[in-house]
Design an enzyme around this catalytic site. Sequence first.
Site, mmCIF file in Angstrom:
data_model
loop_
_atom_site.group_PDB
_atom_site.id
_atom_site.type_symbol
_atom_site.label_atom_id
_atom_site.label_comp_id
_atom_site.label_asym_id
_atom_site.label_seq_id
_atom_site.Cartn_x
_atom_site.Cartn_y
_atom_site.Cartn_z
ATOM 1 N N GLY A 46 0.807 -1.300 -0.113
ATOM 2 C CA GLY A 46 -0.004 -0.072 0.055
ATOM 3 C C GLY A 46 0.697 1.122 -0.080
ATOM 4 O O GLY A 46 2.115 1.170 0.257
ATOM 5 N N GLN A 51 2.918 9.861 1.356
ATOM 6 C CA GLN A 51 4.154 9.283 1.751
ATOM 7 C C GLN A 51 5.194 9.563 0.408
ATOM 8 O O GLN A 51 6.358 9.290 0.336
ATOM 9 C CB GLN A 51 4.042 7.737 1.464
ATOM 10 N N CYS A 94 5.798 -0.017 7.692
ATOM 11 C CA CYS A 94 5.303 1.323 6.999
ATOM 12 C C CYS A 94 6.805 1.690 6.272
ATOM 13 O O CYS A 94 7.876 1.403 6.710
ATOM 14 C CB CYS A 94 5.109 2.238 7.956
ATOM 15 N N LEU A 95 6.433 1.910 4.869
ATOM 16 C CA LEU A 95 7.459 2.365 4.071
ATOM 17 C C LEU A 95 8.064 3.687 4.307
ATOM 18 O O LEU A 95 9.190 4.060 4.163
ATOM 19 C CB LEU A 95 7.034 2.723 2.814
ATOM 20 N N HIS A 136 -4.694 0.924 7.640
ATOM 21 C CA HIS A 136 -3.281 1.661 7.738
ATOM 22 C C HIS A 136 -2.965 2.651 6.766
ATOM 23 O O HIS A 136 -2.764 4.269 7.143
ATOM 24 C CB HIS A 136 -2.260 0.566 7.298
ATOM 25 N N GLU A 137 -3.725 2.565 5.624
ATOM 26 C CA GLU A 137 -3.683 3.756 4.534
ATOM 27 C C GLU A 137 -4.516 5.009 4.819
ATOM 28 O O GLU A 137 -4.010 6.144 4.554
ATOM 29 C CB GLU A 137 -3.785 3.179 3.087
ATOM 30 N N HIS A 140 -2.990 7.241 7.267
ATOM 31 C CA HIS A 140 -1.838 8.005 6.997
ATOM 32 C C HIS A 140 -2.548 9.331 6.244
ATOM 33 O O HIS A 140 -2.099 10.473 6.497
ATOM 34 C CB HIS A 140 -1.209 7.456 5.595
HETATM 35 O O1 K1U Z 1 1.701 2.127 3.831
HETATM 36 C C1 K1U Z 1 2.733 1.922 3.740
HETATM 37 O O2 K1U Z 1 3.577 2.307 4.518
HETATM 38 C C2 K1U Z 1 2.951 0.253 3.198
HETATM 39 C C3 K1U Z 1 2.760 -0.603 4.114
HETATM 40 C C4 K1U Z 1 1.355 -1.063 4.072
HETATM 41 C C5 K1U Z 1 1.007 -2.119 5.112
HETATM 42 C C6 K1U Z 1 1.944 -3.364 5.440
HETATM 43 C C7 K1U Z 1 1.688 -4.192 6.410
HETATM 44 C C8 K1U Z 1 0.389 -3.992 7.209
HETATM 45 C C9 K1U Z 1 -0.375 -2.939 6.927
HETATM 46 C C10 K1U Z 1 0.133 -1.916 5.897
HETATM 47 C C11 K1U Z 1 3.497 -1.735 3.398
HETATM 48 O O3 K1U Z 1 3.406 -2.066 2.376
HETATM 49 S S1 K1U Z 1 5.119 -2.227 4.478
HETATM 50 C C12 K1U Z 1 5.780 -3.599 3.483
HETATM 51 C C13 K1U Z 1 4.972 -4.658 3.658
HETATM 52 O O4 K1U Z 1 4.246 -5.205 4.433
HETATM 53 C C14 K1U Z 1 5.167 -5.850 2.310
HETATM 54 C C15 K1U Z 1 6.030 -5.739 1.592
HETATM 55 C C16 K1U Z 1 6.227 -6.638 0.378
HETATM 56 C C17 K1U Z 1 5.164 -7.662 0.314
HETATM 57 C C18 K1U Z 1 4.537 -7.991 1.333
HETATM 58 C C19 K1U Z 1 4.285 -6.988 2.527
HETATM 59 ZN ZN ZN Z 2 2.553 3.276 6.216
#
Ligand code: K1U
Ligand code: ZN
Length: 172
Positions: A46, A51, A94-95, A136-137, A140
Site C-alpha cells: 500500500g 508518503q 510502514c514504508l 493503515h492507509e 496516513h
Molecule cells: O503504507 C505503507 O507504509 C505501506 C505498508 C502497508 C502495510 C503493510 C503491512 C500491514 C499494513 C500496512 C507496506 O506495504 S510495508 C511492506 C510490506 O508489508 C510488504 C512488502 C512486500 C510484500 C508484503 C508486504
Molecule cells: Zn505506512
Amino acid sequence: MTIKPLVILPDSKLRLVSEPVKEITDEIRKLADDMLDTMYDAPGVGLAAIQVGVPLRMVTMDVSKTEGERHPMVLLNPEIVWASEEKRVYEEGCLSIPEYYEEVERPDRVRFRYMNLQGETVEQEAEDLMATCVQHEIDHLNGVLFIDHLSKLKRDRVITKFKKAAKREAGA
Ligand code: K1U
Ligand code: ZN
C-alpha cells in the site's frame, strides 16, 4: 516509470491531514501511476500520496497473494463505512518507517467506500491483509501512523531512533 522518493519519519509532512481529490485530471492519473511504480519498487502492499509528499486523499494498494500477478487498486477519497466489533492483530510495517515492524490491533473486517479513476463510487468489504492495509492507509490520510497505535514507550523509542538517524544524515 517514475519512482518517487519516500517521505520518512520524523518528516512533519506525515502528520498532515490530506485534502480530498476534487477532480480526476491527467495530473491525478500520473500521480496514481507514479505511486504504483513507487509502491511496487519499495516493495509495499500500500501507499498513501503523502508518503511521496502529496497531501491528497489518494491511496494505491495491491494485496494479491499470487506470485507474479498484479491487482493494482487506486482509491480516491477512501473512507471506512463499517468496521467489525471483532479485532485482529497483524504485524505491520510502514514504508515511511523502514525496517520497523510491530503488532497492531484493528477491526478484523471493514467495509470501505472510494472513488476509482473512472469517477465511479465503489463499496467493498475487506478482511485479512486488505482490511489491515486499507485502515493503515486511511490513517496516513489523517496524519496517523501505525506507531500511534502502540504504547507511548514504544512510539517514543522509534521516533527518537529515526530523529537520531536523520540528524546523522544531515551532518554527514
Ligand atoms: O503504507 C505503507 O507504509 C505501506 C505498508 C502497508 C502495510 C503493510 C503491512 C500491514 C499494513 C500496512 C507496506 O506495504 S510495508 C511492506 C510490506 O508489508 C510488504 C512488502 C512486500 C510484500 C508484503 C508486504
Ligand atoms: Zn505506512
